[in-house]
Each structure stands twice: as C-alpha cells, then as structure tokens.
Write a protein that holds these residues in place. Structure first.
Motif, PDB file in Angstrom:
ATOM      1  N   GLU A   1     -28.960 -46.134 -24.936  1.00 44.06           N
ATOM      2  CA  GLU A   1     -29.441 -45.279 -23.861  1.00 44.06           C
ATOM      3  C   GLU A   1     -28.585 -44.026 -23.724  1.00 44.06           C
ATOM      4  O   GLU A   1     -29.103 -42.913 -23.554  1.00 44.06           O
ATOM      5  CB  GLU A   1     -29.443 -46.050 -22.542  1.00 44.06           C
ATOM      6  CG  GLU A   1     -29.964 -45.233 -21.373  1.00 44.06           C
ATOM      7  CD  GLU A   1     -29.927 -46.011 -20.066  1.00 44.06           C
ATOM      8  OE1 GLU A   1     -30.593 -45.576 -19.118  1.00 44.06           O
ATOM      9  OE2 GLU A   1     -29.226 -47.045 -20.000  1.00 44.06           O
ATOM     10  N   ASP A   2     -27.274 -44.188 -23.808  1.00 40.82           N
ATOM     11  CA  ASP A   2     -26.388 -43.029 -23.722  1.00 40.82           C
ATOM     12  C   ASP A   2     -26.625 -42.062 -24.871  1.00 40.82           C
ATOM     13  O   ASP A   2     -26.584 -40.840 -24.691  1.00 40.82           O
ATOM     14  CB  ASP A   2     -24.927 -43.478 -23.715  1.00 40.82           C
ATOM     15  CG  ASP A   2     -24.596 -44.304 -22.472  1.00 40.82           C
ATOM     16  OD1 ASP A   2     -25.319 -44.122 -21.454  1.00 40.82           O
ATOM     17  OD2 ASP A   2     -23.652 -45.092 -22.504  1.00 40.82           O
ATOM     18  N   HIS A   3     -26.884 -42.613 -26.035  1.00 46.70           N
ATOM     19  CA  HIS A   3     -27.169 -41.762 -27.194  1.00 46.70           C
ATOM     20  C   HIS A   3     -28.479 -40.996 -27.007  1.00 46.70           C
ATOM     21  O   HIS A   3     -28.590 -39.830 -27.400  1.00 46.70           O
ATOM     22  CB  HIS A   3     -27.240 -42.603 -28.472  1.00 46.70           C
ATOM     23  CG  HIS A   3     -25.892 -43.022 -28.980  1.00 46.70           C
ATOM     24  ND1 HIS A   3     -25.141 -44.009 -28.390  1.00 46.70           N
ATOM     25  CD2 HIS A   3     -25.159 -42.569 -30.037  1.00 46.70           C
ATOM     26  CE1 HIS A   3     -24.014 -44.167 -29.039  1.00 46.70           C
ATOM     27  NE2 HIS A   3     -23.990 -43.295 -30.069  1.00 46.70           N
ATOM     28  N   ILE A   4     -29.465 -41.684 -26.416  1.00 46.79           N
ATOM     29  CA  ILE A   4     -30.761 -41.015 -26.186  1.00 46.79           C
ATOM     30  C   ILE A   4     -30.573 -39.824 -25.251  1.00 46.79           C
ATOM     31  O   ILE A   4     -31.064 -38.719 -25.515  1.00 46.79           O
ATOM     32  CB  ILE A   4     -31.772 -42.010 -25.601  1.00 46.79           C
ATOM     33  CG1 ILE A   4     -32.117 -43.087 -26.626  1.00 46.79           C
ATOM     34  CG2 ILE A   4     -33.043 -41.271 -25.148  1.00 46.79           C
ATOM     35  CD1 ILE A   4     -32.986 -44.181 -26.066  1.00 46.79           C
ATOM     36  N   ILE A   5     -29.868 -40.048 -24.148  1.00 51.22           N
ATOM     37  CA  ILE A   5     -29.639 -38.960 -23.187  1.00 51.22           C
ATOM     38  C   ILE A   5     -28.881 -37.818 -23.845  1.00 51.22           C
ATOM     39  O   ILE A   5     -29.226 -36.644 -23.704  1.00 51.22           O
ATOM     40  CB  ILE A   5     -28.893 -39.498 -21.955  1.00 51.22           C
ATOM     41  CG1 ILE A   5     -29.788 -40.485 -21.187  1.00 51.22           C
ATOM     42  CG2 ILE A   5     -28.458 -38.354 -21.051  1.00 51.22           C
ATOM     43  CD1 ILE A   5     -29.093 -41.181 -20.030  1.00 51.22           C
ATOM     44  N   SER A   6     -27.835 -38.165 -24.605  1.00 51.28           N
ATOM     45  CA  SER A   6     -27.048 -37.128 -25.280  1.00 51.28           C
ATOM     46  C   SER A   6     -27.895 -36.356 -26.279  1.00 51.28           C
ATOM     47  O   SER A   6     -27.784 -35.123 -26.405  1.00 51.28           O
ATOM     48  CB  SER A   6     -25.850 -37.761 -25.988  1.00 51.28           C
ATOM     49  OG  SER A   6     -24.987 -38.390 -25.065  1.00 51.28           O
ATOM     50  N   ALA A   7     -28.764 -37.068 -26.980  1.00 49.34           N
ATOM     51  CA  ALA A   7     -29.603 -36.420 -27.993  1.00 49.34           C
ATOM     52  C   ALA A   7     -30.578 -35.433 -27.351  1.00 49.34           C
ATOM     53  O   ALA A   7     -30.728 -34.294 -27.803  1.00 49.34           O
ATOM     54  CB  ALA A   7     -30.360 -37.470 -28.794  1.00 49.34           C
ATOM     55  N   VAL A   8     -31.251 -35.884 -26.281  1.00 57.99           N
ATOM     56  CA  VAL A   8     -32.222 -35.002 -25.623  1.00 57.99           C
ATOM     57  C   VAL A   8     -31.523 -33.798 -25.010  1.00 57.99           C
ATOM     58  O   VAL A   8     -31.983 -32.653 -25.142  1.00 57.99           O
ATOM     59  CB  VAL A   8     -33.007 -35.778 -24.559  1.00 57.99           C
ATOM     60  CG1 VAL A   8     -33.907 -34.834 -23.760  1.00 57.99           C
ATOM     61  CG2 VAL A   8     -33.839 -36.878 -25.199  1.00 57.99           C
ATOM     62  N   LEU A   9     -30.380 -34.031 -24.335  1.00 58.87           N
ATOM     63  CA  LEU A   9     -29.651 -32.911 -23.745  1.00 58.87           C
ATOM     64  C   LEU A   9     -29.174 -31.932 -24.807  1.00 58.87           C
ATOM     65  O   LEU A   9     -29.187 -30.713 -24.600  1.00 58.87           O
ATOM     66  CB  LEU A   9     -28.453 -33.435 -22.937  1.00 58.87           C
ATOM     67  CG  LEU A   9     -28.790 -34.239 -21.675  1.00 58.87           C
ATOM     68  CD1 LEU A   9     -27.514 -34.704 -20.984  1.00 58.87           C
ATOM     69  CD2 LEU A   9     -29.627 -33.408 -20.707  1.00 58.87           C
TER      70      LEU A   9
END
Length: 785
Positions: free
Chosen positions: A166-174
């Motif tokens: 989940e943290d990776h997803i947020i970082s990727a989108v940002l």
C-alpha cells in the motif's frame, strides 16, 4: 368433469433422487480444489464447467457449504500470495534514481505489475463466480458471508494492497503526479489502472472505496504542500499576467489529471486547494503587482489577461469584491487625474471680469479682455472627452473581459459618480460639451457620430447628482443656439431633449420645450408682422424679433439692456405696437444681449457689410456723424449707450482690438483700458465684402457669474424642497420627522442631493408659515394648510 377426475387419479412426478452412498465430500472437494487451482493458472479450457458446477452444487446440497466457501477463499489467498511474490515484489524500486525520468519509469513498472496482478485475479475470480453460483445463491445468504466475488476483492485488499505494498502504491501514484506537474510526460494509463483498482476495492463494512480513504488524502496533502510553495514562488518570479497564465494552466492540468487518471471525486478538492493557495492569499498582491498589476493591464489594453484575472478571481468568494474595490479605486484615481488636469490648465476668463487696478492715489484703471475664454472652453471640452474616453475604455473591458458582470458594473458606476461629482464645474462642462456637438457647422463628425457622442454624454450625465445645476447651464446654452440660429438641426435638438426627458422626466424639460414653442410662435408672429408692414409705412431699419416667455428662458437674459439710437427706437416701437394690438395685457422688454445686426459701413476705399452684435451696432452708430480725427472716450461711450461694463469691454475689444479693426483704439493695444479713447477707422480695408465680427465671448462662467448661478440654484432648491414637503404632507397628512426627510430626499434626488439639515430648515419655515404643525411628541408633523 370426468377428465378432471382421471387427472387427479394419476400419480405425481417424483423428485430426483439424491446421490446417496455415491457422494464423497473428500473426493468431491479434492477434485474441485484441483480444478480451482487450474482455473487460477488459466487452464480452464481443459476443464468441464458442468462437472465443476455439479461438484459445488453437491457440496452445498449436502451441507458442506462452509467447507466449500472457506476452502475456496484459502485457495484464492494462496494464489494472491504467489502472485505478489512472483510479479509484484520484484518490481519494487530498490535504488532511488537521481533522474526524475528514470525514477518515474521505475514506479510505472510497479503500477503496471499491480494492474497485471489485478487483471489476473479478477479473471480467475470471474470464472469461479460462475462455478460457485449455487453457493452464492444459497450458502452465503444463510451464513451471512460475502459472495465469492466480494470475498475475492477483500482477499485482494488483504494480501496485495495492505502494507508494505500500500505504501508503495501511494508513493508510486504521488511520484507520477509530481513528475507530470514538473513538466515531464508520464504513462497516464498506468496510473489510471492502479486508481481503477482502488476505486473497486472497499474495506469491509465501509461505503467509501479504498481510493477515497487511503490514496486521495495523500494526494490532497501532497498537493496542498506543493501549491502553497508554488504560489509563493510564482509571486516572486513572475509578473501579474504570467502569474495568472501559470495559475490557469495549473487549474486546467489538475482538471485534466482528475478526469483522465484520478477520480472525478478528487477534482473538487484539488480545485479548492488551488483556489486556497494560488488565488485567495494573493488577490491583493496580484492586483497591486508593480509594473504589471491591474493598472498596467488596463493601460496596456490587455483584455485577455484581464479576462483571465476575472475568471480566476470569481472562483473564490473574496475575489469579486476585491476586484470590484480595485476597479473602483483605479477609476477614481484616473478620474481625479482628469479633474486635476482640467483645474491646473483652466484659466479664469477675464474677458468679462473687469479688474480695476488703482484706487487711492491712482486715477487709472485697466479692464483686460483676452481670449482665454476659448482656452477655458477647450479645457471643458477636453474634460468631458477624457471622461467619455475613460468610460469607453472601462465599458470595453467590462463587456469583453469581465463578461458584463453586474456587480462590477455597479462598482464602476459608483466610481464615475464619485469623481465626476467632486468636480464642481462638471454640470457646466457637460452642458458645454453638448452645446459644442449641437452647434451648426461642426466639422469632422457625421450626424450618426454626433448622436453616438450625445448618447455617451447622457451616460455621463446620469452620474450627476446636481442635475438642476446642469439644467440651468443647458437652458442658457440652448437659448443661445436657438436665438442665434446655431443649432445643427431642430431634429437633433429635440432628440437631445427626448433623451433628457427619459432620464429626468417631464418636469425637467418642460421649460426647455417652452423655448422651442416660443421660437415657433415667434416665426409665425414675424410673418404676420411682415405682412402688416407691407400694408403700412415700414421703418428705416428692418428688425426680426423673437418673443420669449420670461418663465421659460434664462433669467440672466433679463436686465442686460442699453439705450437704443433713434433709428432702432422707431423700429422697436413699430413692432411693439403691432404685437400689443394682437396680445392685450402683455408687456414687451427688449433684450439686446443676444441680438445681432447686419450693417453697411462706408470706408475710404469701399463699403463692407458687417455682421455685428446689437451692442456693437449701437456703439458703431455713435460714430456715424463723428468728424474725421474726432474720437470718443470709453466713459463717453458708456454714458451714451448705458451698456454694462462687461458687455461694453467685450464689444469694444471686438471692434478695435481683434482681427477686423473697424475702430481705432488710442493708445493701441490688446487690452481695453478705462481711459482709452476710440475713433472711426476710415482707412479700414479687407478683401471680403461681407465680414462677421464675432464678439469676444466667454461661454464658460467666471467666478462672479458662477457665484451668482450658485446663489440662484440654492434659492431654487429652497423653493423646490418646500414644494416637495408640502406635496408629501398634503398626501400623507401626518408623518414622523425621519419618514418625511427620507421621502423628501428620495423625491428630490432626481434633481439634486438634498442635505437633511436644509430639509429640516425648510420644515421649520413651513411651520412658521402655518403649512405644517409639530405634534405633541415633537417627532412628527401634521398638514394644516
């Protein structure tokens, strides 16, 4: 009936037998679980849908739905763990790249992998849902558990999305959003694929998708921080137009971003962040920006930039009031500059203002008469034209850049009204401007252009609060045009009168229309007089008389008279006898101040036909029997004619000091002195047979005339105020003091803005004259007249 009996006797169809000893839960689950794994490996083409459906059906039928449900969920979870390990974990960025493009590509790979896992999972889950339809229809309802599709989504959320992914997803989108904000191109479909996944996933018992609860807050928080700094940086590095372009571009890009790969739900919060960080804190700063703010954009006619400023400002509640205030201030400042320019260049007109120099110990005086009246007239015309140009400029901006916004229109109107009424001569200047455009012989303008100009002037006239002052000046200028035959056309005059009637009502133009009526009646009277002369002995001098009703025409025209020579007296007596024979009970008083005459004068070389004022004619006739070399002093001329000093000085200057010197002044010079003397210039010669000798005139009032006008207007206002109070009280019979003052102010405001104290004085005067009485409460009045 018999048939029915026979049908009732037939045995019913027996239900299908249950699989009894042949059914084995272990064997059935073993086969079905193996097939579920094969489906997840995408080998479904080798399997029998009917067989798998029967396996699941039998397990539910024989009360093994729980085994089937939990076993399937376990297999799905195991498959998700396998997918995460094999396809997702390897794509986690391990090294932070310095190059933003490389870093963006790394995160893009991760997002694509996530979407691939999702597609893999939902593809398998869709087939399982078909196989387990009977379980969803029977078991999940009684057991109160999610159907297999929903359970599969929950498992995806638990085994794929939750930390650390989940943290990776947020970082990727940002990262992708920031990369695009920095001006680089990204693969929007990769981000959209991830966002679509999160929009379809819900936490158990939650109504909002995971996107709204986890990803969107991070996007908004990051955006808030970014745009707060962005606003401060742009304000320091950009001029106002560039700042507005950058901000509008940010709005467009964020709207596009939300539309194409984020959620439409995010569009409004993002917009609020932009408004609160790029517009709201910097409203005043943008407008007041040095060398590029609102004033500069207006001066440079940057309509596109002004339109952009308007579009952005109306996004926030504080924007329109801020813009309205700034517009008002800039208009008032520009208007005050126009006022100051007119006051700094305007000269007092001494052509009608005799300055007597010398008193005790000095017997010599000086009466100056120059042509500064024409200069002052040009100042008046320029002031009105500058105001019209300013109005045109802001009307153009208002319609083309501000979308004809009514709030801004009211602000600009207040601003124009403010600075126009500060200028004490504005009523006179506006009347002079109209006079100039309605005069015969106006060059350079067509009738259509003149009408357009007058329409614009009416717009400026609306801003006047002292419309009664304008009326007095307009009446004087109109009288001159009518009496001297200088109107461009009767239609134009009546058209202007119609415009004024629309603005101010019938009472305002009643006397002006009376002047037109007098001119028409006078023309008929003169025709009758000429017919009368043809039947009798005509006097030596032909005269044309305009009979003016004293209540319609300006009061300033009464009392300015002179001693007529015998030749003129005979002509005036002839007309007077004719007129009074037709109109009994009337009295005629001749007013020569606006008259003119054609006279043939013999000089040594030739004769000339001169067109002069009536006063100039009276002066010239004094020299008719004067011998060569003889002269008349200023005092002798004044005694013989009784012409008032201002008029005498102006006419003597016209005859002796202007272009055509019919008289000689001793000593020579431009100015008329009180101890000068004058002689007939027998040597005068000019190439033209007919010569018009214009009187040095002041069409703009001097200080004494202006004071006299002001006193008369104040007197008229007192009468109008009393008449208004009486009308109101006659209708109401009883009113409180405040209500009476408010109603009188409302009714009088169409002509002037009354002072409450002056209304109170007029009320006291009416009480003394017993039109009103004060009630016992001392706060109200009764009508008693």
């Amino acid at each position: 009936m018999a048939t029915s009996a026979r049908m009732r006797g037939k045995p019913r169809i027996k239900p299908a037998k249950k699989h009894g000893p042949d059914f084995s839960i272990d064997e059935t689950w073993s086969k079905l679980s193996h097939n579920i794994v094969e489906i997840q490996k995408h080998h479904a083409e080798n399997l029998s849908y009917e067989e798998n459906h029967r396996f699941a059906y039998n397990m539910v039928l024989y009360k093994h739905g729980e085994t089937l449900y939990k076993g399937t969920c376990k297999l799905i979870a195991e498959n998700l763990d396998k997918l995460a390990k094999e396809q997702l974990v390897p794509t986690f960025p391990t090294v932070t790249a310095d190059d933003p493009v490389q870093k963006s590509q790394a995160w893009e790979t991760f997002l694509k992998a996530l979407r691939k896992v999702w597609d893999d999972h939902t593809s398998s889950l869709s087939k399982l849902r078909d196989v387990l339809k009977y379980m969803d229809r029977v078991y999940t309802k009684t057991a109160n558990v999610p159907e297999i599709w929903d359970a599969g989504l929950l498992l995806f959320l638990e085994h794929i999305i939750r930390p650390p992914i989940e943290d990776h997803i947020i970082s990727a989108v940002l990262n992708q959003i920031q990369t695009e904000r920095d001006g680089y191109v990204i693969n929007r479909s990769a981000v959209k694929g991830c966002v679509d996944v999160l929009l379809q996933l819900y936490d158990e018992h939650e109504v909002a998708p995971v996107y709204n609860r986890h990803l969107e807050p991070s996007i908004l928080k990051e955006s808030e921080s970014f745009y707060r700094k962005e606003g401060e940086d742009l304000l320091e590095t950009c001029d106002a137009p560039e700042y507005l372009r950058r901000v509008e571009s940010r709005f467009d890009s964020e709207e596009s971003r939300a539309h194409h790969f984020l959620s439409s739900y995010t569009s409004l919060p993002l917009r609020r962040i932009l408004e609160n960080n790029l517009i709201k804190p910097h409203l005043s700063g943008i407008i007041a920006m040095a060398n590029s703010g609102l004033d500069v954009m207006i001066d440079s006619d940057k309509l596109d930039d002004l339109a952009r400023l308007y579009r952005l400002f109306i996004m926030v509640p504080e924007g329109l009031p801020c813009l309205k205030k700034a517009l008002r201030e800039t208009i008032v400042r520009r208007g005050k500059d126009i006022n100051a320019a007119s006051l700094s260049t305007e000269l007092e007109d001494p052509s009608v203002d005799a300055e007597i120099e010398g008193a005790k110990g000095k017997g010599k005086g000086k009466a100056r008469a120059t042509n500064t009246g024409a200069q002052t007239l040009q100042v008046a015309l320029k002031w009105v034209q500058d105001v019209l140009d300013l109005k045109d400029k802001f009307d153009n901006i208002w319609s083309r850049s501000f979308r004809s916004d009514r709030d801004l229109e009211s602000g600009t109107n207040e601003a124009f009204e403010s600075f126009i009424n500060v200028h004490e001569k504005s009523p006179e200047f506006i009347s002079l401007f109209i006079d100039e455009n309605l005069k015969k012989g106006l060059k350079g303008k067509t009738d259509t252009e003149v009408d357009i100009t007058l329409d614009k002037t009416i717009t400026v006239f609306r801003y006047l609060t002292d419309k009664d002052v304008f009326e007095r000046y307009y009446k004087g200028h109109l009288a001159k045009r009518l009496l001297l035959g200088r109107s461009v056309s009767d239609d134009a005059e009546r058209g202007m009168l119609a415009k004024l009637k629309i603005e101010c009502g019938y009472q305002f133009t009643q006397k002006l229309e009376g002047m037109f009526h007098d001119m028409k009646i006078s023309a008929d009277t003169m025709q009758a007089y000429q017919d009368h002369l043809s039947r009798t002995t005509a006097p030596d001098i032909d005269i044309s008389v305009t009979v003016m009703t004293s209540t319609f025409w300006p009061m300033s025209y009464s009392g300015v008279s002179c001693v007529f020579p015998d030749q003129l007296i005979r002509s005036t007596k002839s007309f007077e006898q004719f007129y009074l024979s037709r109109h009994s009970g009337r009295r005629l008083t001749f007013q020569p101040s606006l008259g003119n005459a054609d006279v043939r004068v013999s000089f040594n070389t030739k004769k000339h036909d001169l067109n002069v004022s009536t006063f100039a004619l009276v002066i010239l006739l004094l020299f008719e029997n004067l011998g060569d070399g003889e002269f008349l002093t200023y005092e002798e001329i004044k005694t013989a004619t009784s012409i008032p000093d201002p008029e005498l000085q102006r006419n003597l200057q016209s005859l002796a000091c202007a272009k055509y010197k019919v008289l000689r002044k001793h000593p020579p010079g431009r100015d008329v002195n009180l101890d000068d003397s004058f002689s007939f210039n027998a040597d005068f010669n000019a190439p033209l047979q007919k010569i018009k000798i214009s009187t040095v005139a002041s069409r703009v009032e001097n200080s004494d005339e202006r004071k006299e006008t002001k006193d008369r207007i104040e007197e008229e206002r007192r009468h109008q105020t009393e008449a208004c109070i009486v009308r109101i009280m006659k209708d109401r019979r009883h009113m409180t003091h405040n209500d009476l003052v408010n109603e009188a102010t409302r009714q009088l405001s169409s002509r002037f803005q009354p002072n409450p104290l002056s209304i109170k004085k007029r009320i006291e005067g009416l009480i003394e004259r017993e039109y009103l009485e004060r009630c016992s409460d001392h706060k109200s009045y009764n009508y008693v007249a």
